[in-house]
Design an enzyme around this catalytic site. Structure first.
Site: not given
Length: 344
Positions: A149, A179, A205, A230, A257
């Protein structure tokens, strides 16, 4: 048949940083359906600040589901289009209710303990030393794909961190995904993606915030680094609108997700559309407990996946539910000899 629900707060082992702030705990809700002979449990893991069903009437909607459980799964799901987390929990609860064995929702070699799912190791935001230690820990644990991240520190600092990892491990040894959680501005995003592409990353992402369809389409058309959507997928319930989004932006990948996009049925809808446009995809959990993670993992395995999936978040909590799930050498597996303990 009757249904009930209750809230449970998961506690992180250590504070976990994202571009939205630092997480120390996460609320989740469990939906239980039962009759005189059977019981099924599902998790409604609404994510504060991210889920489209993060709204004041979330618990009221769960009350409504419990009061109307006799309507059956299909009718209830239709009424829950704006509550994807509840859709996921409801689907899971009915699957568990109808299963021959508790928590074995999709019988397969995975649920029998004879197969594994490759997953990425997740590295949270923090200071450079903390992130470096996480990266080395993941690699030492056998992960050959890590997801980092970024977006909390200044870009040059994060770039140097990624560069140092790439100098130590080439792209054939370690796959690196990053991400950004929408942290880049539209003005600077392309230049940053060009710099990041020099590091032979797998993908990034959500480089810019969701809802900027034209800007994201422009990025996907010109970025030398593959882009995965995402947050962009959250809150789009209509199939026609989903198709328009993918057709317009044309990303290289989408990330699904189930808790955030309408459970298994919603995720399958996205997969079908993505494949019709030759867009790649993978599945990711969204900080569910082992109840939700188990359901997602079993469903994911039967999709015949090969690239690493984002299913490693179950080990983050001090008070997670004891389950047969385990992670060894960057692979998620299910050991039927280990029993579930619903120590809520």
């Amino acid at each position: 048949m009757k249904a009930t629900f209750f809230k449970y707060q998961l506690q992180f082992k250590q504070a976990s940083g994202t571009s939205r702030g630092v997480l120390t705990s996460k609320d989740t809700w469990f939906l239980k359906i039962q009759d005189a002979n059977q019981m099924g449990i599902g998790e409604c893991g609404m994510f504060r600040g991210l889920s489209c069903d993060d709204r004041p009437d979330f618990a009221d909607k769960l009350d409504w589901v419990c009061e109307n459980i006799k309507l059956g799964q299909e009718a209830l799901l239709e009424e829950l289009s704006e509550f994807p987390a509840i859709q996921f929990g409801l689907e899971t609860a009915f699957l568990d209710f109808n299963a021959d064995k508790s928590f074995v929702l999709f019988p397969s070699k995975f649920s029998e303990g004879q197969a594994e799912i490759p997953i990425n190791g997740l590295v949270w935001m923090g200071n450079i030393d903390f992130m470096k230690s996480q990266i080395h820990s993941k690699i030492a644990s056998g992960f050959d794909c890590i997801k980092i991240k970024i977006g909390a520190l200044d870009f040059d600092t994060e770039f140097k961190l990624l560069q140092s990892i790439r100098e130590e491990y080439d792209a054939n040894t370690i796959e690196i995904r990053v991400d950004a959680n929408g942290a880049f501005s539209t003005d600077e995003a392309l230049e940053k993606l060009k710099r990041l592409s020099d590091l032979q990353l797998h993908s990034i992402e959500q480089p810019i915030g969701s809802g900027q369809i034209e800007a994201m389409a422009e990025l996907c058309a010109h970025s030398p680094l593959p882009i995965a959507l995402d947050e962009e997928l959250i809150g789009i319930h209509d199939v026609t609108k989903r198709n328009y989004l993918l057709q317009t932006i044309n990303p290289q990948f989408i990330i699904l997700k189930p808790t955030l996009v309408g459970g298994f049925s919603g995720s399958q809808s996205w997969i079908d559309l993505a494949e019709s446009h030759s867009i790649g995809w993978w599945i990711t959990s969204a900080l569910e407990s082992n109840v939700g993670l188990n359901a997602i993992a079993q469903w994911t395995y039967q999709l015949d996946v090969h690239r690493p999936q984002g299913l490693g978040t179950g080990a983050l909590f001090t008070n997670n539910l004891v389950s047969p799930l385990k992670i060894i050498n960057g692979r998620l597996s299910y050991d039927p000899s280990n029993k579930w303990k619903l120590n809520f």
